[in-house]
Design a protein around this motif. Sequence first.
Motif, PDB file in Angstrom:
ATOM      1  N   GLN A  37      45.747  41.993  29.205  1.00 22.98           N
ATOM      2  CA  GLN A  37      44.760  42.568  30.120  1.00 22.98           C
ATOM      3  C   GLN A  37      45.422  43.464  31.159  1.00 22.98           C
ATOM      4  N   ILE A  38      46.529  43.010  31.732  1.00 26.26           N
ATOM      5  CA  ILE A  38      47.243  43.804  32.739  1.00 26.26           C
ATOM      6  C   ILE A  38      47.808  45.080  32.122  1.00 26.26           C
ATOM      7  N   ASN A  39      48.304  44.997  30.908  1.00 28.41           N
ATOM      8  CA  ASN A  39      48.787  46.200  30.213  1.00 28.41           C
ATOM      9  C   ASN A  39      47.659  47.200  30.001  1.00 28.41           C
ATOM     10  N   GLU A  40      46.472  46.698  29.676  1.00 27.24           N
ATOM     11  CA  GLU A  40      45.319  47.585  29.488  1.00 27.24           C
ATOM     12  C   GLU A  40      44.975  48.307  30.791  1.00 27.24           C
ATOM     13  N   ILE A  41      45.017  47.569  31.897  1.00 26.71           N
ATOM     14  CA  ILE A  41      44.741  48.177  33.201  1.00 26.71           C
ATOM     15  C   ILE A  41      45.752  49.284  33.498  1.00 26.71           C
ATOM     16  N   ASN A  42      47.029  49.022  33.217  1.00 26.27           N
ATOM     17  CA  ASN A  42      48.083  49.992  33.531  1.00 26.27           C
ATOM     18  C   ASN A  42      48.112  51.180  32.586  1.00 26.27           C
ATOM     19  N   GLU A  43      47.890  50.922  31.305  1.00 28.01           N
ATOM     20  CA  GLU A  43      48.057  51.978  30.305  1.00 28.01           C
ATOM     21  C   GLU A  43      46.775  52.758  30.021  1.00 28.01           C
ATOM     22  N   SER A  59      45.541  54.773  39.999  1.00 28.26           N
ATOM     23  CA  SER A  59      46.461  54.336  41.050  1.00 28.26           C
ATOM     24  C   SER A  59      46.557  52.813  41.156  1.00 28.26           C
ATOM     25  N   ILE A  60      45.606  52.093  40.573  1.00 27.69           N
ATOM     26  CA  ILE A  60      45.640  50.633  40.623  1.00 27.69           C
ATOM     27  C   ILE A  60      46.755  50.130  39.715  1.00 27.69           C
ATOM     28  N   GLN A  61      47.661  49.347  40.285  1.00 25.53           N
ATOM     29  CA  GLN A  61      48.809  48.829  39.534  1.00 25.53           C
ATOM     30  C   GLN A  61      48.569  47.375  39.156  1.00 25.53           C
TER      31      GLN A  61
END
Length: 338
Positions: A37-43, A59-61
Amino acid sequence: MKQKVAVLGPGSWGTALAQVLAENGHEVRIWGNNAEQINEINEHHTNRHYLPEIVIPASIQGKTTMEECIEEADAVLFVVPTKAVRAVAKEFSEKCKNRPLIIHASKGLEQVSHKRISEVLMEEIPIEKRAGVVVLSGPSHAEEVAVHDITTITAASEILDEAIYVQKLFMNDYFRIYTNDDVIGVETGAALKNIIALGAGAIQGLGFGDNAKAAIMTRGLAEISRLGVAMGANPLTFIGLSGVGDLIVTCTSVHSRNWRAGNLLGKGHSLDEVLENMGMIVEGVSTTKAAYELSQQLNVEMPITETIYKVLYEGEDVNQAAKDIMLRDGKTENEFLI
């Protein structure tokens, strides 16, 4: 002024609030323990499981390490399920190296202890690691905030300056924040409206119409007020955004998980089937148990809550439960806060 804000919890509400903050020009990091999920947010700058078709600011990390997420944060926003608040607060306390303002946007009561979320946070986070605790709550669906629908909610703190800081942090042309000093009332209204939403959904599932919906919302507000006042809340809070406002939006919308869960119960599904079908936390289920136990402890009459408790935890037939509550002894309507 640009602030560094850590958001703990990448669900639908955490993501929507992170989006508001990022669009307001703040540096935003969001923490979760699901690496995919975090990878999806970043990528991809999406969080499709919770907010399908929404593109969030690049810009959200996203972070999977809490220490990295909260490093040098001016404010830390807790948006995790109620049952996870204490554990996440403990982890935060162990890894925090500064003294940020703590904000929470979760809605519920802790099981067994029956404590409000701000009480749990203050127990687990020592004063030297928090500048204050502010509650952010009110009538708000993440799905609508994410597409910039006009929304108004409340920032509550016993210290006005803390509430004003949160007001300035979040407020923009589609997201308006009011301040309030009644933390007990705001948290109680936020938690208990989920119980009434279960009932409102069940009423719909059983095939009843608007008359029944108006009845359960109005008498549900009376129950929320009675318990809240017994806990020390200001009764006026319950006719505000975090009281009747949140009750309306949660009892009348298909966006509401609690309403949808109640609707399935009304249509004859078992609680296990409902929770499996939802795929996300339904806070009203656990809050019903905590509120029922608390009402017994404080000797506060809450017939709707008691009825929903019996359906959820004692296997009472939902159709029969609706009839039974209608056949209770007659009451005076003005028995509102007594």
